[in-house]
Design a protein around this motif. Structure first.
Motif, PDB file in Angstrom:
ATOM      1  N   LYS A   1      -6.215 -15.610   8.345  1.00  0.00           N
ATOM      2  CA  LYS A   1      -7.539 -15.745   7.731  1.00  0.00           C
ATOM      3  C   LYS A   1      -8.624 -15.306   8.708  1.00  0.00           C
ATOM      4  CE  LYS A   1      -6.596 -19.404   4.371  1.00  0.00           C
ATOM      5  NZ  LYS A   1      -6.811 -20.830   4.016  1.00  0.00           N
ATOM      6  N   GLY A   2      -9.567 -14.509   8.202  1.00  0.00           N
ATOM      7  CA  GLY A   2     -10.651 -14.018   9.036  1.00  0.00           C
ATOM      8  C   GLY A   2     -10.315 -12.747   9.802  1.00  0.00           C
ATOM      9  N   ARG A   3      -9.036 -12.364   9.838  1.00  0.00           N
ATOM     10  CA  ARG A   3      -8.635 -11.144  10.545  1.00  0.00           C
ATOM     11  C   ARG A   3      -8.066 -10.089   9.603  1.00  0.00           C
ATOM     12  NH1 ARG A   3      -4.502 -11.281  14.032  1.00  0.00           N
ATOM     13  NH2 ARG A   3      -3.437 -13.017  12.991  1.00  0.00           N
ATOM     14  N   PHE A   4      -7.356 -10.529   8.564  1.00  0.00           N
ATOM     15  CA  PHE A   4      -6.731  -9.607   7.622  1.00  0.00           C
ATOM     16  C   PHE A   4      -7.480  -9.643   6.298  1.00  0.00           C
ATOM     17  CE2 PHE A   4      -2.085  -9.741   9.383  1.00  0.00           C
ATOM     18  CZ  PHE A   4      -2.569  -9.441  10.646  1.00  0.00           C
ATOM     19  N   THR A   5      -7.520  -8.494   5.619  1.00  0.00           N
ATOM     20  CA  THR A   5      -8.128  -8.402   4.299  1.00  0.00           C
ATOM     21  C   THR A   5      -7.199  -7.628   3.375  1.00  0.00           C
ATOM     22  OG1 THR A   5     -10.359  -8.406   5.248  1.00  0.00           O
ATOM     23  CG2 THR A   5     -10.121  -7.644   2.976  1.00  0.00           C
ATOM     24  N   ILE A   6      -6.889  -8.245   2.234  1.00  0.00           N
ATOM     25  CA  ILE A   6      -6.068  -7.573   1.236  1.00  0.00           C
ATOM     26  C   ILE A   6      -6.966  -7.054   0.130  1.00  0.00           C
ATOM     27  CG2 ILE A   6      -5.591  -9.676  -0.094  1.00  0.00           C
ATOM     28  CD1 ILE A   6      -2.758  -8.572  -0.592  1.00  0.00           C
ATOM     29  N   SER A   7      -6.644  -5.866  -0.384  1.00  0.00           N
ATOM     30  CA  SER A   7      -7.394  -5.288  -1.489  1.00  0.00           C
ATOM     31  C   SER A   7      -6.443  -4.448  -2.320  1.00  0.00           C
ATOM     32  CB  SER A   7      -8.557  -4.431  -0.973  1.00  0.00           C
ATOM     33  OG  SER A   7      -8.083  -3.361  -0.177  1.00  0.00           O
ATOM     34  N   ARG A   8      -6.874  -4.067  -3.511  1.00  0.00           N
ATOM     35  CA  ARG A   8      -6.011  -3.249  -4.354  1.00  0.00           C
ATOM     36  C   ARG A   8      -6.830  -2.302  -5.201  1.00  0.00           C
ATOM     37  NH1 ARG A   8      -2.702  -7.187  -8.303  1.00  0.00           N
ATOM     38  NH2 ARG A   8      -2.278  -5.307  -9.560  1.00  0.00           N
ATOM     39  N   ASP A   9      -6.184  -1.218  -5.584  1.00  0.00           N
ATOM     40  CA  ASP A   9      -6.765  -0.231  -6.487  1.00  0.00           C
ATOM     41  C   ASP A   9      -5.856  -0.223  -7.712  1.00  0.00           C
ATOM     42  OD1 ASP A   9      -7.491   2.064  -7.913  1.00  0.00           O
ATOM     43  OD2 ASP A   9      -8.026   3.158  -6.097  1.00  0.00           O
ATOM     44  N   ASN A  10      -6.280  -0.878  -8.773  1.00  0.00           N
ATOM     45  CA  ASN A  10      -5.427  -1.009  -9.952  1.00  0.00           C
ATOM     46  C   ASN A  10      -5.136   0.349 -10.605  1.00  0.00           C
ATOM     47  OD1 ASN A  10      -5.191  -3.823  -9.739  1.00  0.00           O
ATOM     48  ND2 ASN A  10      -7.051  -4.158 -10.926  1.00  0.00           N
TER      49      ASN A  10
ATOM     50  N   THR B   1      -7.647 -13.663  -4.182  1.00  0.00           N
ATOM     51  CA  THR B   1      -6.822 -13.472  -2.998  1.00  0.00           C
ATOM     52  C   THR B   1      -6.430 -14.803  -2.353  1.00  0.00           C
ATOM     53  OG1 THR B   1      -8.772 -13.321  -1.572  1.00  0.00           O
ATOM     54  CG2 THR B   1      -7.913 -11.252  -2.468  1.00  0.00           C
ATOM     55  N   ASN B   2      -5.353 -14.781  -1.612  1.00  0.00           N
ATOM     56  CA  ASN B   2      -4.977 -15.919  -0.783  1.00  0.00           C
ATOM     57  C   ASN B   2      -4.345 -15.385   0.484  1.00  0.00           C
ATOM     58  OD1 ASN B   2      -2.596 -15.369  -2.660  1.00  0.00           O
ATOM     59  ND2 ASN B   2      -1.643 -16.698  -1.151  1.00  0.00           N
TER      60      ASN B   2
ATOM     61  N   GLY C   1       1.471  -8.421  -3.110  1.00  0.00           N
ATOM     62  CA  GLY C   1       1.311  -9.172  -1.871  1.00  0.00           C
ATOM     63  C   GLY C   1       2.017  -8.539  -0.699  1.00  0.00           C
ATOM     64  N   TRP C   2       1.681  -9.045   0.472  1.00  0.00           N
ATOM     65  CA  TRP C   2       2.304  -8.629   1.719  1.00  0.00           C
ATOM     66  C   TRP C   2       3.005  -9.823   2.348  1.00  0.00           C
ATOM     67  CZ3 TRP C   2       2.679  -3.691   3.277  1.00  0.00           C
ATOM     68  CH2 TRP C   2       1.811  -2.752   2.698  1.00  0.00           C
ATOM     69  N   TYR C   3       4.224  -9.597   2.769  1.00  0.00           N
ATOM     70  CA  TYR C   3       5.017 -10.579   3.489  1.00  0.00           C
ATOM     71  C   TYR C   3       5.394  -9.971   4.833  1.00  0.00           C
ATOM     72  CZ  TYR C   3       5.646 -13.135  -0.909  1.00  0.00           C
ATOM     73  OH  TYR C   3       5.453 -13.845  -2.077  1.00  0.00           O
ATOM     74  N   ARG C   4       5.806 -10.818   5.752  1.00  0.00           N
ATOM     75  CA  ARG C   4       6.286 -10.298   7.021  1.00  0.00           C
ATOM     76  C   ARG C   4       7.454 -11.137   7.530  1.00  0.00           C
ATOM     77  NH1 ARG C   4       1.099 -11.749  10.958  1.00  0.00           N
ATOM     78  NH2 ARG C   4       1.409 -14.035  11.019  1.00  0.00           N
ATOM     79  N   GLN C   5       8.282 -10.493   8.328  1.00  0.00           N
ATOM     80  CA  GLN C   5       9.425 -11.179   8.904  1.00  0.00           C
ATOM     81  C   GLN C   5       9.579 -10.740  10.349  1.00  0.00           C
ATOM     82  OE1 GLN C   5      13.128 -10.759   6.748  1.00  0.00           O
ATOM     83  NE2 GLN C   5      13.934 -12.623   7.677  1.00  0.00           N
ATOM     84  N   ALA C   6       9.424 -11.697  11.247  1.00  0.00           N
ATOM     85  CA  ALA C   6       9.625 -11.447  12.671  1.00  0.00           C
ATOM     86  C   ALA C   6      11.083 -11.742  13.025  1.00  0.00           C
ATOM     87  CB  ALA C   6       8.692 -12.321  13.493  1.00  0.00           C
ATOM     88  N   PRO C   7      11.579 -11.173  14.118  1.00  0.00           N
ATOM     89  CA  PRO C   7      12.975 -11.405  14.515  1.00  0.00           C
ATOM     90  C   PRO C   7      13.275 -12.894  14.660  1.00  0.00           C
ATOM     91  CG  PRO C   7      12.046  -9.623  15.792  1.00  0.00           C
ATOM     92  CD  PRO C   7      10.907 -10.205  15.011  1.00  0.00           C
ATOM     93  N   GLY C   8      14.343 -13.333  14.024  1.00  0.00           N
ATOM     94  CA  GLY C   8      14.761 -14.731  14.120  1.00  0.00           C
ATOM     95  C   GLY C   8      13.963 -15.691  13.270  1.00  0.00           C
TER      96      GLY C   8
ATOM     97  N   GLU D   1       7.658 -14.620   5.529  1.00  0.00           N
ATOM     98  CA  GLU D   1       6.529 -15.450   5.142  1.00  0.00           C
ATOM     99  C   GLU D   1       5.467 -14.632   4.428  1.00  0.00           C
ATOM    100  OE1 GLU D   1       4.502 -17.090   8.534  1.00  0.00           O
ATOM    101  OE2 GLU D   1       4.111 -15.128   9.428  1.00  0.00           O
ATOM    102  N   LEU D   2       4.732 -15.308   3.549  1.00  0.00           N
ATOM    103  CA  LEU D   2       3.627 -14.666   2.846  1.00  0.00           C
ATOM    104  C   LEU D   2       2.466 -14.474   3.809  1.00  0.00           C
ATOM    105  CD1 LEU D   2       2.220 -13.716   0.205  1.00  0.00           C
ATOM    106  CD2 LEU D   2       1.457 -16.085  -0.072  1.00  0.00           C
ATOM    107  N   VAL D   3       1.930 -13.268   3.824  1.00  0.00           N
ATOM    108  CA  VAL D   3       0.749 -12.965   4.632  1.00  0.00           C
ATOM    109  C   VAL D   3      -0.501 -13.033   3.763  1.00  0.00           C
ATOM    110  CG1 VAL D   3      -0.420 -11.235   6.037  1.00  0.00           C
ATOM    111  CG2 VAL D   3       2.073 -11.500   6.193  1.00  0.00           C
ATOM    112  N   ALA D   4      -0.474 -12.339   2.632  1.00  0.00           N
ATOM    113  CA  ALA D   4      -1.630 -12.308   1.737  1.00  0.00           C
ATOM    114  C   ALA D   4      -1.180 -11.853   0.362  1.00  0.00           C
ATOM    115  CB  ALA D   4      -2.712 -11.377   2.274  1.00  0.00           C
ATOM    116  N   GLY D   5      -1.893 -12.333  -0.659  1.00  0.00           N
ATOM    117  CA  GLY D   5      -1.603 -11.931  -2.021  1.00  0.00           C
ATOM    118  C   GLY D   5      -2.893 -11.673  -2.779  1.00  0.00           C
TER     119      GLY D   5
END
Length: 121
Positions: free
Chosen positions: A64-73, A57-58, A35-42, A46-50
């Motif tokens: 939603k609608g802007r980001f796409t997560i994918s993986r190559d196992n 996926t979630n 998964g991808w998480y992100r942290q902004a200053p202050g 938070e979870l972005v996508a898994g």
């Protein structure tokens, strides 16, 4: 024994796109969710996508609608395609992988070092 390394961050203008990559390496038996998480200053991280090993996926509502997560196992790699970026997407993005190392019977969570994404005109 297991390393997780992100790449692909940078500075872009609003509306532009970026693609983040994250590769896990080392003594890996198997990988469950990545998964991808992100942290902004202050703010809290938070979870972005898994994405599971089976491809389910979630997403956070804000991406939603802007980001796409994918993986190559086969490559132990996860990607995050980010389109229509907004200034509020500015943050350090972290990759997380639930890995069962070789010779282990349980999974451990590994974090990357983070990659900065800045969206600004």
């Amino acid at each position: 024994q297991v390393q997780v390394v992100e790449s692909g961050g940078g500075l872009v203008q609003p509306g532009e796109s970026l693609r983040l990559s994250c590769a896990a390496s080392g003594r890996i038996g198997s990988i469950n969710t990545m998964g991808w998480y992100r942290q902004a200053p202050g703010k809290q991280r938070e979870l972005v996508a898994g994405i599971t090993s089976g491809g389910s996926t979630n997403y956070a509502d804000s991406v939603k609608g802007r980001f796409t997560i994918s993986r190559d196992n086969a490559k132990n790699t996860v990607y995050l395609q980010m389109n229509s970026l907004k200034p509020e997407d500015t943050a350090v993005y972290y990759c997380n992988a639930e890995v069962r190392p070789l010779s282990y019977s349980t999974t451990l969570r590994y974090w990357g070092q983070g990659t900065q994404v800045t969206v600004s005109s």
